[in-house]
Motif scaffolding. Structure first.
Motif, mmCIF file in Angstrom:
data_model
loop_
_atom_site.group_PDB
_atom_site.id
_atom_site.type_symbol
_atom_site.label_atom_id
_atom_site.label_comp_id
_atom_site.label_asym_id
_atom_site.label_seq_id
_atom_site.Cartn_x
_atom_site.Cartn_y
_atom_site.Cartn_z
ATOM 1 N N PHE A 3 0.863 -1.184 0.000
ATOM 2 C CA PHE A 3 0.000 0.000 0.000
ATOM 3 C C PHE A 3 0.895 1.227 0.000
ATOM 4 O O PHE A 3 1.819 1.344 0.818
ATOM 5 N N THR A 44 0.806 -3.433 -6.054
ATOM 6 C CA THR A 44 0.889 -2.261 -5.185
ATOM 7 C C THR A 44 -0.355 -1.414 -5.403
ATOM 8 O O THR A 44 -0.730 -1.130 -6.544
ATOM 9 N N PHE A 45 -0.983 -1.026 -4.295
ATOM 10 C CA PHE A 45 -2.181 -0.194 -4.336
ATOM 11 C C PHE A 45 -1.755 1.238 -4.047
ATOM 12 O O PHE A 45 -1.318 1.557 -2.943
ATOM 13 N N TYR A 46 -1.841 2.101 -5.059
ATOM 14 C CA TYR A 46 -1.455 3.495 -4.913
ATOM 15 C C TYR A 46 -2.701 4.344 -4.684
ATOM 16 O O TYR A 46 -3.740 4.124 -5.311
ATOM 17 N N VAL A 92 -5.276 -4.029 1.983
ATOM 18 C CA VAL A 92 -6.295 -3.586 1.036
ATOM 19 C C VAL A 92 -7.360 -4.666 0.927
ATOM 20 O O VAL A 92 -7.051 -5.839 0.687
ATOM 21 N N GLU A 200 -7.739 -0.482 4.033
ATOM 22 C CA GLU A 200 -8.347 0.425 3.072
ATOM 23 C C GLU A 200 -9.350 -0.432 2.298
ATOM 24 O O GLU A 200 -8.970 -1.351 1.568
#
Length: 312
Positions: A3, A44-46, A92, A200
């Motif tokens: 994240f 990857t969570f941007y 996430v 999130e």
């Protein structure tokens, strides 16, 4: 799954995601909801309030959506009261609000949404009502994760049903639209202890094509007892009553599939049991059967779409 929160001040702690985003976007820090851009790329969570800050060409593939957090967010309360809270890694998660048209009578057809109750043995948010969903695993997209979790928890395979292909600008994939993101912390109240887990949560929505009876909707369900102990479809009147509080929910019961410890049986759920007053004691709320704050947020977004049946 990594994240990454990207702001104009990268040296900031990421403890309070919402506050950092609203600050970096020069919005009031007490605002409950703000628009952000997010993208999942290479595990990857941007997330950023400014798409121009996203690396490479990711700004062109990012999705804009509202992000919100509870007014009693433990990180925010800790900051206001001077309590030290350590930073936590962010997981996430993806949840899906699955919508179906249900025939109430020969003249009335209305949208309904599936919610489930988490068993008391769950380590996070036990005994509360949520839409199906869970953690996004490595190499999954958000909609893949939500659809997998729905099948694991409820037995519903999205691929086995005709799915409405919406033309909404909020469409995230051919089958799903984004309702919003929620900053979730457990325990949800600082009085219950310092935060242990942080998520999130991305709320998605998908809709079955066609019209079903209430009996047909219940017969779709084969829940997993370790994940769910009650499951029910809530129509727009029921959702409206839940969001409006005790008075509206008092006399409404919803048909449900319930696990009695040995087998699944058809029963009903009184909506009044799911409604909590904002001024209730935290100790009462901790043990109460209720909707999570994130579920209330997602249902509000869902109701905005389906208040008029023609929008399905």
């Amino acid at each position: 799954m990594d994240f990454k929160l990207i702001t104009s001040s990268p040296s900031h702690s990421q403890c309070h995601i919402y506050k950092l985003l609203t600050s970096s976007a020069q919005r009031p820090p007490n605002q409950l909801e703000t628009d952000i851009h997010f993208v999942l790329n290479d595990n990857t969570f941007y997330i950023s309030a400014d798409p121009a800050l996203l690396p490479g060409d990711l700004s062109h593939t990012s999705t804009i959506a509202p992000l919100a957090h509870p007014t009693v967010c433990p990180f925010a309360v800790a900051e206001r009261t001077g309590v030290h809270v350590s930073d936590l890694p962010v997981s996430v998660s993806a949840c899906i609000l699955i919508t179906a048209l249900v025939r109430i009578s020969s003249e009335l057809i209305t949208p309904a949404v599936l919610l489930t109750r988490r068993p008391k043995h769950m380590r996070s948010f036990p005994g509360v009502w949520v839409p199906p969903g869970g953690r996004v695993e490595r190499d999954e997209t958000l909609d893949m994760a939500a659809i997998r979790e729905m099948e694991e928890e409820t037995g519903i395979r999205l691929s086995a049903h005709r799915v409405k292909m919406s033309q909404s600008p909020a469409m995230f994939s051919p089958n799903c639209r984004v309702l919003g993101l929620w900053e979730s912390v457990f325990p949800p109240f600082l009085e219950m202890g310092v935060p242990k887990r942080r998520h999130e949560v991305v709320y998605l929505e998908a809709a079955f094509d066609g019209v079903y009876s209430g009996e047909e909707l219940l017969s779709m369900l084969t829940p997993e007892v370790n994940e769910v102990d009650v499951a029910a479809w809530f129509d727009t009147d029921a959702v409206n009553a839940l969001l409006n509080g005790d008075a509206d929910a008092k006399d409404i019961r919803v048909a449900a599939l319930c696990f009695d410890g040995r087998e699944w049986k058809k029963g009903s759920v009184p909506l009044a049991n799911l409604v909590s007053s904002p001024d209730e004691d935290v100790e009462i709320l901790a043990d109460a059967e209720r909707l999570t704050s994130g579920t209330i947020y997602a249902l509000g977004k869902w109701l905005e779409i389906y208040r008029n049946t023609n929008s399905l």
